[in-house]
Write a protein that holds these residues in place. Structure first.
Motif, short mmCIF file in Angstrom:
data_model
loop_
_atom_site.label_atom_id
_atom_site.label_comp_id
_atom_site.label_asym_id
_atom_site.label_seq_id
_atom_site.Cartn_x
_atom_site.Cartn_y
_atom_site.Cartn_z
N LEU A 2 0.83 -1.20 0.00
CA LEU A 2 0.00 0.00 0.00
C LEU A 2 0.86 1.25 0.00
O LEU A 2 0.62 2.20 -0.76
N ASN A 3 1.89 1.25 0.83
CA ASN A 3 2.78 2.41 0.88
C ASN A 3 3.49 2.63 -0.45
O ASN A 3 3.64 3.76 -0.90
N LYS A 4 3.92 1.54 -1.07
CA LYS A 4 4.59 1.65 -2.38
C LYS A 4 3.64 2.27 -3.40
O LYS A 4 4.03 3.14 -4.17
N TYR A 5 2.39 1.82 -3.40
CA TYR A 5 1.40 2.37 -4.33
C TYR A 5 1.21 3.86 -4.07
O TYR A 5 1.27 4.67 -5.00
N CYS A 6 1.02 4.22 -2.82
CA CYS A 6 0.75 5.63 -2.47
C CYS A 6 1.92 6.54 -2.80
O CYS A 6 1.72 7.67 -3.24
N VAL A 7 3.12 6.06 -2.61
CA VAL A 7 4.30 6.86 -2.95
C VAL A 7 4.46 6.92 -4.47
O VAL A 7 4.73 7.98 -5.04
N SER A 8 4.26 5.81 -5.14
CA SER A 8 4.48 5.74 -6.60
C SER A 8 3.55 6.66 -7.37
O SER A 8 3.96 7.25 -8.37
N VAL A 9 2.31 6.79 -6.93
CA VAL A 9 1.37 7.64 -7.68
C VAL A 9 1.68 9.13 -7.53
O VAL A 9 1.10 9.94 -8.24
N GLU A 10 2.61 9.46 -6.66
CA GLU A 10 3.03 10.85 -6.53
C GLU A 10 4.03 11.25 -7.60
O GLU A 10 4.32 12.43 -7.77
N PHE A 11 4.55 10.28 -8.35
CA PHE A 11 5.63 10.55 -9.30
C PHE A 11 5.27 10.04 -10.70
O PHE A 11 5.73 8.98 -11.12
N PRO A 12 4.47 10.80 -11.43
CA PRO A 12 4.05 10.36 -12.76
C PRO A 12 5.14 10.47 -13.83
O PRO A 12 4.95 10.01 -14.94
N ASP A 13 6.28 11.02 -13.49
CA ASP A 13 7.32 11.24 -14.49
C ASP A 13 8.31 10.08 -14.61
O ASP A 13 9.31 10.19 -15.30
N VAL A 14 8.03 8.95 -13.96
CA VAL A 14 8.88 7.77 -14.10
C VAL A 14 8.47 7.00 -15.35
O VAL A 14 7.50 7.35 -16.02
N SER A 15 9.16 5.93 -15.64
CA SER A 15 8.92 5.20 -16.89
C SER A 15 7.58 4.47 -16.92
O SER A 15 7.00 4.15 -15.87
N GLY A 16 7.14 4.18 -18.12
CA GLY A 16 5.91 3.42 -18.31
C GLY A 16 5.99 2.05 -17.68
O GLY A 16 4.99 1.52 -17.21
N ALA A 17 7.17 1.46 -17.66
CA ALA A 17 7.34 0.14 -17.03
C ALA A 17 7.03 0.22 -15.54
O ALA A 17 6.39 -0.68 -14.98
N GLU A 18 7.43 1.30 -14.91
CA GLU A 18 7.13 1.48 -13.49
C GLU A 18 5.65 1.74 -13.28
O GLU A 18 5.06 1.28 -12.30
N HIS A 19 5.03 2.44 -14.21
CA HIS A 19 3.58 2.66 -14.13
C HIS A 19 2.81 1.35 -14.28
O HIS A 19 1.80 1.14 -13.60
N LEU A 20 3.30 0.49 -15.14
CA LEU A 20 2.66 -0.82 -15.30
C LEU A 20 2.72 -1.59 -13.98
O LEU A 20 1.74 -2.22 -13.58
N GLU A 21 3.84 -1.49 -13.30
CA GLU A 21 3.98 -2.12 -11.99
C GLU A 21 2.97 -1.53 -10.99
O GLU A 21 2.39 -2.26 -10.18
N ILE A 22 2.74 -0.22 -11.07
CA ILE A 22 1.76 0.42 -10.19
C ILE A 22 0.37 -0.18 -10.41
O ILE A 22 -0.36 -0.45 -9.46
N LEU A 23 0.01 -0.39 -11.67
CA LEU A 23 -1.30 -0.97 -11.97
C LEU A 23 -1.40 -2.39 -11.45
O LEU A 23 -2.45 -2.82 -10.93
#
Length: 95
Positions: A2-23
């Motif tokens: 949960l913490n990883k998700y909440c922190v990750s959504v604060e940074f939309p400028d990372v790579s698409g691969a990282e966004h896929l991991e968020i999903l």
């Protein structure tokens, strides 16, 4: 997770691969959502809001890496898993 998700959504400028991991993390959170405490559910809602608020940025990066419509079709992803529909959310902003 949960913490990883909440922190990750604060940074939309990372790579698409990282966004896929968020999903994918959001999928796992959906599986356990009913077991979350009220404070954890509040954090999840806050993270979801951040994702929606920055949907254009997230989708722009994701679209360089994957086609969300193809993934939804291949995996039969329902609209209840709305985070896989960022392309639709971007489009709906103009509706």
């Amino acid at each position: 997770m949960l913490n990883k998700y909440c922190v990750s959504v604060e940074f939309p400028d990372v790579s698409g691969a990282e966004h896929l991991e968020i999903l994918q993390i959001r999928d796992r959170l959906a599986e356990i959502e009913s077991d979350l405490s009220e404070s954890e559910k509040t954090l999840l809602t806050k993270g979801d809001r951040q994702l929606i608020e920055k949907v254009n940025d997230f989708y722009r990066e994701l679209s360089r890496f994957v086609n969300l419509a193809d993934i939804r079709k291949a995996q039969a992803i329902s609209p209840q898993r709305w985070w896989w529909y960022l392309d639709v959310l971007v489009f709906c902003q103009f509706c």
